[in-house]
Write a protein that holds these residues in place. Structure first.
Motif, PDB file in Angstrom:
ATOM      1  N   LEU A 127       0.810  -1.219   0.000  1.00  0.00           N
ATOM      2  CA  LEU A 127       0.000   0.000   0.000  1.00  0.00           C
ATOM      3  C   LEU A 127       0.843   1.268   0.000  1.00  0.00           C
ATOM      4  O   LEU A 127       0.416   2.291  -0.525  1.00  0.00           O
ATOM      5  N   THR A 128       2.015   1.219   0.593  1.00  0.00           N
ATOM      6  CA  THR A 128       2.793   2.447   0.783  1.00  0.00           C
ATOM      7  C   THR A 128       3.304   3.043  -0.522  1.00  0.00           C
ATOM      8  O   THR A 128       3.713   4.201  -0.542  1.00  0.00           O
ATOM      9  N   SER A 129       3.253   2.288  -1.622  1.00  0.00           N
ATOM     10  CA  SER A 129       3.646   2.872  -2.903  1.00  0.00           C
ATOM     11  C   SER A 129       2.706   4.009  -3.301  1.00  0.00           C
ATOM     12  O   SER A 129       3.051   4.854  -4.120  1.00  0.00           O
ATOM     13  N   THR A 130       1.531   4.069  -2.688  1.00  0.00           N
ATOM     14  CA  THR A 130       0.590   5.174  -2.914  1.00  0.00           C
ATOM     15  C   THR A 130       1.232   6.516  -2.571  1.00  0.00           C
ATOM     16  O   THR A 130       0.911   7.541  -3.171  1.00  0.00           O
ATOM     17  N   GLN A 131       2.164   6.524  -1.642  1.00  0.00           N
ATOM     18  CA  GLN A 131       2.824   7.768  -1.238  1.00  0.00           C
ATOM     19  C   GLN A 131       3.553   8.433  -2.410  1.00  0.00           C
ATOM     20  O   GLN A 131       3.704   9.654  -2.431  1.00  0.00           O
ATOM     21  N   ALA A 132       3.973   7.649  -3.392  1.00  0.00           N
ATOM     22  CA  ALA A 132       4.685   8.208  -4.539  1.00  0.00           C
ATOM     23  C   ALA A 132       3.806   9.139  -5.374  1.00  0.00           C
ATOM     24  O   ALA A 132       4.320   9.982  -6.095  1.00  0.00           O
ATOM     25  N   TRP A 133       2.503   9.014  -5.265  1.00  0.00           N
ATOM     26  CA  TRP A 133       1.590   9.883  -6.013  1.00  0.00           C
ATOM     27  C   TRP A 133       1.461  11.247  -5.354  1.00  0.00           C
ATOM     28  O   TRP A 133       0.932  12.183  -5.947  1.00  0.00           O
ATOM     29  N   GLY A 134       1.899  11.354  -4.101  1.00  0.00           N
ATOM     30  CA  GLY A 134       1.939  12.654  -3.432  1.00  0.00           C
ATOM     31  C   GLY A 134       0.613  13.146  -2.881  1.00  0.00           C
ATOM     32  O   GLY A 134       0.504  14.308  -2.504  1.00  0.00           O
ATOM     33  N   GLN A 135      -0.388  12.279  -2.829  1.00  0.00           N
ATOM     34  CA  GLN A 135      -1.677  12.682  -2.263  1.00  0.00           C
ATOM     35  C   GLN A 135      -2.434  11.456  -1.785  1.00  0.00           C
ATOM     36  O   GLN A 135      -2.205  10.348  -2.254  1.00  0.00           O
ATOM     37  N   ALA A 136      -3.336  11.692  -0.847  1.00  0.00           N
ATOM     38  CA  ALA A 136      -4.158  10.619  -0.306  1.00  0.00           C
ATOM     39  C   ALA A 136      -5.167  10.148  -1.343  1.00  0.00           C
ATOM     40  O   ALA A 136      -5.595  10.910  -2.211  1.00  0.00           O
ATOM     41  N   LEU A 137      -5.535   8.896  -1.237  1.00  0.00           N
ATOM     42  CA  LEU A 137      -6.623   8.380  -2.055  1.00  0.00           C
ATOM     43  C   LEU A 137      -7.939   8.922  -1.505  1.00  0.00           C
ATOM     44  O   LEU A 137      -8.184   8.853  -0.298  1.00  0.00           O
ATOM     45  N   LYS A 138      -8.769   9.443  -2.371  1.00  0.00           N
ATOM     46  CA  LYS A 138     -10.043  10.008  -1.928  1.00  0.00           C
ATOM     47  C   LYS A 138     -10.953   8.933  -1.352  1.00  0.00           C
ATOM     48  O   LYS A 138     -11.708   9.182  -0.418  1.00  0.00           O
ATOM     49  N   GLU A 139     -10.870   7.710  -1.898  1.00  0.00           N
ATOM     50  CA  GLU A 139     -11.720   6.619  -1.421  1.00  0.00           C
ATOM     51  C   GLU A 139     -11.058   5.283  -1.698  1.00  0.00           C
ATOM     52  O   GLU A 139     -10.480   5.077  -2.764  1.00  0.00           O
ATOM     53  N   VAL A 140     -11.153   4.366  -0.732  1.00  0.00           N
ATOM     54  CA  VAL A 140     -10.745   2.979  -0.950  1.00  0.00           C
ATOM     55  C   VAL A 140     -11.824   2.064  -0.392  1.00  0.00           C
ATOM     56  O   VAL A 140     -12.461   2.376   0.618  1.00  0.00           O
TER      57      VAL A 140
END
Length: 190
Positions: A127-140
């Motif tokens: 999951l932490t690869s999401t940090q590379a996008w530089g923003q939180a996911l609006k919904e999961v």
């Protein structure tokens, strides 16, 4: 995991227009299926291009690496629920490379999945690869499905609720403005 994030950053920003803004990765709906010998991940990843130009980039999709995990198989990636629009460029035991193309002002939904052999009593989704996008996911929205007879020892993220039906236990997750600070890990007993 910092190494995986660094590699992801290098590849995710390698676009055809290096000065362009990367697309907005804003949502994911995933199902995790755990059995005695494997962990299957399948689901949808949602992207939006707020820019005035079409966006194209090769996106790295990492797989967990640990001596308790075995072979990654059945890897696929296609666009908008259409298996004829294959966007999987290539994959190995460490990651998959996926072609992401989004029209200016447009949205794209990509279905991605894989199965990983389990040698121990742990399953993991990065999951932490999401940090590379530089923003939180609006919904999961996540659903973890395990056989009812399997003992769940611990989860890195507690579910919102669970239920049991048809011999399986379902764990449900819904989060908004979600920036993962750890991997999705499942520890179980056989």
């Amino acid at each position: 995991m910092n190494k995986a994030i660094f590699i992801l950053l290098l590849i995710i920003f390698f676009t055809h227009d290096l000065s362009a803004q990367i697309p907005d990765f804003y949502r994911e709906d995933l199902t995790f299926i755990l059995d005695d010998s494997s962990f299957t991940v399948t689901g949808y990843y949602y992207f939006y291009n707020a820019g005035e130009k079409n966006k194209k980039l090769d996106m790295l999709y990492p797989f967990p690496e640990d001596n308790t995990y075995g072979t990654v198989s059945d890897v696929y990636a296609f666009v908008d629920g259409n298996p004829l629009k294959d966007v999987l460029l290539h994959h190995n035991g460490r990651a998959a490379m996926i072609k992401l193309e989004i029209a200016a002002g447009g949205k794209t939904k990509i279905r991605i999945g894989y199965t990983q052999e389990l040698k121990g009593k742990k399953a993991e989704y990065i999951l932490t690869s999401t940090q590379a996008w530089g923003q939180a996911l609006k919904e999961v929205n996540y659903t973890l499905i395990i056989p009812q007879e399997m003992q769940m020892d611990s989860l890195s993220y507690p579910p919102d609720f669970s239920n049991t039906k048809a011999g399986k236990t379902f764990y449900y997750y819904h989060k908004e403005m979600f920036m993962p600070d750890r991997e999705f890990e499942v520890y179980f007993s056989r």
